[in-house]
Design an enzyme around this catalytic site. Structure first.
Site, PDB file in Angstrom:
ATOM      1  N   GLN A 153       0.797  -1.225   0.000  1.00 52.89           N
ATOM      2  CA  GLN A 153       0.000   0.000   0.000  1.00 52.89           C
ATOM      3  C   GLN A 153       0.833   1.280   0.000  1.00 52.89           C
ATOM      4  OE1 GLN A 153      -2.659  -1.746   3.292  1.00 52.89           O
ATOM      5  NE2 GLN A 153      -4.021  -0.350   2.238  1.00 52.89           N
TER       6      GLN A 153
ATOM      7  N   ARG B  72       4.093   0.122  12.852  1.00 48.80           N
ATOM      8  CA  ARG B  72       3.738  -1.197  12.356  1.00 48.80           C
ATOM      9  C   ARG B  72       3.799  -1.181  10.830  1.00 48.80           C
ATOM     10  NH1 ARG B  72      -1.638  -3.774  11.164  1.00 48.80           N
ATOM     11  NH2 ARG B  72      -1.084  -5.942  10.818  1.00 48.80           N
TER      12      ARG B  72
ATOM     13  N   HIS C   3       1.035  -9.374   4.738  1.00 44.97           N
ATOM     14  CA  HIS C   3      -0.094  -8.449   4.692  1.00 44.97           C
ATOM     15  C   HIS C   3      -0.671  -8.489   3.272  1.00 44.97           C
ATOM     16  CE1 HIS C   3      -1.924  -4.651   6.632  1.00 44.97           C
ATOM     17  NE2 HIS C   3      -2.622  -4.892   5.530  1.00 44.97           N
TER      18      HIS C   3
ATOM     19  N   ASN D 187      -1.552 -10.677   8.716  1.00 48.06           N
ATOM     20  CA  ASN D 187      -2.521  -9.606   8.917  1.00 48.06           C
ATOM     21  C   ASN D 187      -3.864 -10.028   8.344  1.00 48.06           C
ATOM     22  OD1 ASN D 187      -3.232  -6.589   9.388  1.00 48.06           O
ATOM     23  ND2 ASN D 187      -3.916  -6.997   7.294  1.00 48.06           N
ATOM     24  N   GLU D 188      -4.879 -10.025   9.180  1.00 47.66           N
ATOM     25  CA  GLU D 188      -6.257 -10.293   8.772  1.00 47.66           C
ATOM     26  C   GLU D 188      -6.413 -11.499   7.848  1.00 47.66           C
ATOM     27  OE1 GLU D 188      -8.064  -5.749   9.046  1.00 47.66           O
ATOM     28  OE2 GLU D 188      -7.680  -6.629   7.075  1.00 47.66           O
TER      29      GLU D 188
ATOM     30  N   ASN E 284      -7.560  -5.690  14.586  1.00 45.15           N
ATOM     31  CA  ASN E 284      -7.894  -4.587  13.694  1.00 45.15           C
ATOM     32  C   ASN E 284      -9.398  -4.358  13.801  1.00 45.15           C
ATOM     33  OD1 ASN E 284      -5.240  -4.724  12.934  1.00 45.15           O
ATOM     34  ND2 ASN E 284      -5.618  -5.439  10.858  1.00 45.15           N
TER      35      ASN E 284
ATOM     36  N   TYR F  14     -12.669  -1.736  13.306  1.00 46.42           N
ATOM     37  CA  TYR F  14     -13.186  -0.536  12.664  1.00 46.42           C
ATOM     38  C   TYR F  14     -14.680  -0.342  12.853  1.00 46.42           C
ATOM     39  CZ  TYR F  14      -8.816  -0.337   9.909  1.00 46.42           C
ATOM     40  OH  TYR F  14      -7.509  -0.263   9.512  1.00 46.42           O
TER      41      TYR F  14
ATOM     42  N   GLU G 135      -4.833  -1.992  14.209  1.00 41.40           N
ATOM     43  CA  GLU G 135      -5.387  -1.022  13.262  1.00 41.40           C
ATOM     44  C   GLU G 135      -6.695  -0.479  13.811  1.00 41.40           C
ATOM     45  OE1 GLU G 135      -6.000  -2.262   9.210  1.00 41.40           O
ATOM     46  OE2 GLU G 135      -4.067  -3.281   9.100  1.00 41.40           O
TER      47      GLU G 135
ATOM     48  N   TRP H 246      -4.576   3.435  11.818  1.00 38.41           N
ATOM     49  CA  TRP H 246      -4.476   3.207  10.383  1.00 38.41           C
ATOM     50  C   TRP H 246      -5.031   4.464   9.718  1.00 38.41           C
ATOM     51  CZ3 TRP H 246      -2.166  -0.432   7.478  1.00 38.41           C
ATOM     52  CH2 TRP H 246      -2.366  -0.328   6.094  1.00 38.41           C
TER      53      TRP H 246
ATOM     54  N   GLU I 186      -5.619   1.845  -1.233  1.00 42.06           N
ATOM     55  CA  GLU I 186      -6.551   1.098  -0.375  1.00 42.06           C
ATOM     56  C   GLU I 186      -7.175  -0.086  -1.116  1.00 42.06           C
ATOM     57  OE1 GLU I 186      -7.165   1.027   2.726  1.00 42.06           O
ATOM     58  OE2 GLU I 186      -5.867   2.713   3.261  1.00 42.06           O
ATOM     59  N   TRP I 187      -6.318  -1.017  -1.536  1.00 42.55           N
ATOM     60  CA  TRP I 187      -6.724  -2.273  -2.143  1.00 42.55           C
ATOM     61  C   TRP I 187      -7.709  -2.042  -3.281  1.00 42.55           C
ATOM     62  CZ3 TRP I 187      -2.864  -4.920  -0.801  1.00 42.55           C
ATOM     63  CH2 TRP I 187      -2.348  -4.865   0.497  1.00 42.55           C
TER      64      TRP I 187
ATOM     65  N   PHE J 175      -7.256   7.288   4.460  1.00 44.83           N
ATOM     66  CA  PHE J 175      -7.239   6.947   5.883  1.00 44.83           C
ATOM     67  C   PHE J 175      -6.129   7.671   6.647  1.00 44.83           C
ATOM     68  CE2 PHE J 175      -9.913   3.386   4.708  1.00 44.83           C
ATOM     69  CZ  PHE J 175     -10.581   3.034   5.872  1.00 44.83           C
TER      70      PHE J 175
END
Length: 536
Positions: free
Chosen positions: A56, A113, A158, A203-204, A344, A346, A419, A468, A475-476, A484
């Site tokens: 990213q 991070r 990630h 990550n996730e 993470n 949100y 995050e 984050w 952003e993907w 962000f």
């Protein structure tokens, strides 16, 4: 003598109370997130940081011997990213990392991070040589961080891996990737572990498995049936196969770290999960059970095997033989577990039961999702203010509830909020002033930190918080249409400019340090006075 000693103790105690009253009543801004009330102190060794990931932010996608990764290939296909963009340049963190570390230092953070690009270290996986230029880049980054007193918090995976692994054996759908991930981890532990004390394996992985193998929105873009229009894939089975290989890859890396590195390097290792707080849409027992199924098919899907050695009972009951099994040898690997859980967080969502109730077709309603419909609305009212991200709502109390849930289910294993942040739309017609005045982000971070402080006050072992993200970035699938960052990035020039949220976060960290320092002085003075009283 006894009276004199008592009088001194009385006035010392009164002095302490007056100082504490001044600190906590007249200086609430020191620790209050929203400036309206006081919050408890965060632990003295608490990590306040910001976060990013290699794809990213780095760019330099073919520089200095880096290999092609899965996102390089995916983003160059037409129709995969909303704005047709990619991470070839991103925000050029690869070349501008010293500038970005100065930004971190200006905030006063004590940790950063970031993730390591697997293809930058091992362009061809374990089938080729280690890329010395890639190793040198991360050595430079880590050393520069430490020179500013910023702890590296490193994620190994990630979302991005060398494309060659996809070409050779279909990536995470093959158990062969467990050997590749272990080898990658070994190279990183050996090269950087003398200075890195916080390692996250993945990550996730719950998001990655679902988006890559159920919905087809992430590479390799596999899905089937009602989940999406992909050229290949099986949404009913492949997410669980990929997840199984991820869990065992995590176990292999932790087992290696424990056996070969941890005693000498004195670091810690864990995993970072996406965690959504789920509320029952009604008080019915059916909806409450559906909430537990929703967590079991999302968060507990990975954490239960890693910590307890088996998949959640709800998954076993519903999926039966379609859920992969752990062999006796696998179970031995899983005994290595982890040192911390990264969260993470949100958003929060409502859950409705779809076993005993009729549900409209939607997110969560299938067998492979636990028959638990997910929605942000109840009776036409949102669970919180909508954000620019699908199913992301502002619901601060979800932070405290999520952390408390993890605390209770997993024996208060140490946690990091890896995050948390607020995304807004990249509005091309907005003025730079409008973009920098991100008060919604300030309110979001402030309220979630307040909620986190409540969980810590009630005994949750949380050891860090990472916003984050440091910078606006790629952003993907949203490309550059969402922002962000604490720092605004002009994508034409790549100039970084602090937003209001950066100023707020800087002040929050400084004031939190001040209140901890004041408390330390008070305690020390009181102890010294107690000693003098004793001498009298």
């Amino acid at each position: 003598m006894e009276f004199f000693s008592s009088a001194v103790a009385y006035y010392n105690g009164l002095f302490l109370l007056v100082l504490l009253f001044e600190v906590f009543v007249f200086s609430p801004l020191l620790i209050s997130g929203d400036h309206h009330h006081s919050s408890p102190l965060f632990p003295s060794n608490f990590l306040f940081g910001t976060a990013s990931s290699s794809y990213q932010v780095e760019g330099a996608f073919l520089s200095d011997g880096k290999g092609v990764n899965n996102w390089d290939v995916f983003t160059h296909k037409t129709g995969t990213i909303i704005d047709g963009s990619n991470g070839d340049i991103a925000v050029d963190h690869y070349n501008r990392y010293l500038e970005d570390i100065e930004l971190m230092n200006s905030l006063g953070v004590n940790s950063y991070r970031f993730s390591i690009s697997w293809a930058r270290i091992l362009p061809k996986g374990r089938f080729g040589a280690v890329n010395p230029a890639g190793v040198q880049h991360y050595n430079n980054l880590i050393n520069a961080l430490l020179s500013k007193g910023i702890e590296p918090f490193v994620t190994l995976f990630h979302y991005d891996h060398p494309q060659v692994l996809e070409n050779r054996y279909r990536g995470w759908l093959s158990p062969q990737i467990q050997k590749d991930f272990r080898y990658f981890a070994d190279v990183c532990f050996e090269a950087f572990g003398d200075r890195v004390k916080y390692w996250g394996t993945f990550n996730e992985p719950n998001i990655f498995a679902l988006q890559s193998y159920r919905n087809g929105l992430y590479p390799p873009g596999r899905c089937s049936g009602s989940f999406g229009n992909c050229a290949y894939g099986d949404s009913e089975t492949e997410p669980f196969i990929a997840a199984h290989n991820i869990i065992l890859s995590h176990a292999a890396a932790v087992q290696l770290y424990r056996a070969k590195y941890q005693k000498k390097q004195k670091g810690t290792i864990g995993i970072v999960m996406n965690a959504i707080w789920f509320e029952p849409i009604s008080n019915s027992s059916a909806d409450k059970l559906a909430v537990q199924r929703a967590q079991s098919f999302f968060l507990n899907w990975f954490l239960d095997p890693i910590i307890y050695g088996s998949y959640p009972a709800e998954m076993q009951d519903i999926l039966g033989s379609s859920l992969p099994l752990f062999s006796d040898n696998d179970k031995k690997k899983l005994q290595s577990r982890l040192d911390f859980i990264g969260i993470n967080h949100y958003t929060s969502l409502y859950i409705k039961d779809c076993i005993f109730s009729t549900c409209e077709q939607g997110l969560g309603t299938s067998k492979t999702e636990g028959f638990a419909f997910q929605t942000g609305e109840k009776d036409g009212v949102s669970i919180g203010e909508r954000t620019s991200m699908d199913l992301y709502y502002v619901h601060p109390e979800g932070m405290e509830k999520m952390v408390t849930y993890v605390k209770e289910r997993y024996n208060n294993t140490p946690m990091f909020i890896a995050e948390n942040g607020y995304g807004d739309v990249n509005n091309a017609s907005a003025t730079i002033e409008d973009s920098l005045n991100d008060f919604k982000r300030v309110n979001f971070i402030s309220s979630y930190l307040d909620s986190l402080a409540k969980a810590i006050r009630n005994g949750a072992d949380v050891r860090g918080y990472f916003v984050w993200s440091l910078l606006d970035n790629f952003e993907w699938v949203f490309g550059y249409t969402r922002r962000f960052g604490l720092f605004y990035v002009d994508y034409a020039t790549l100039k970084r400019t602090p937003k209001s949220s950066a100023t707020w976060y800087k002040q929050f960290i400084a004031k939190n340090k001040a209140i901890k320092s004041t408390t330390t002085i008070l305690v020390k003075n009181n102890q010294e006075q107690d000693s003098q009283n004793y001498a009298v």
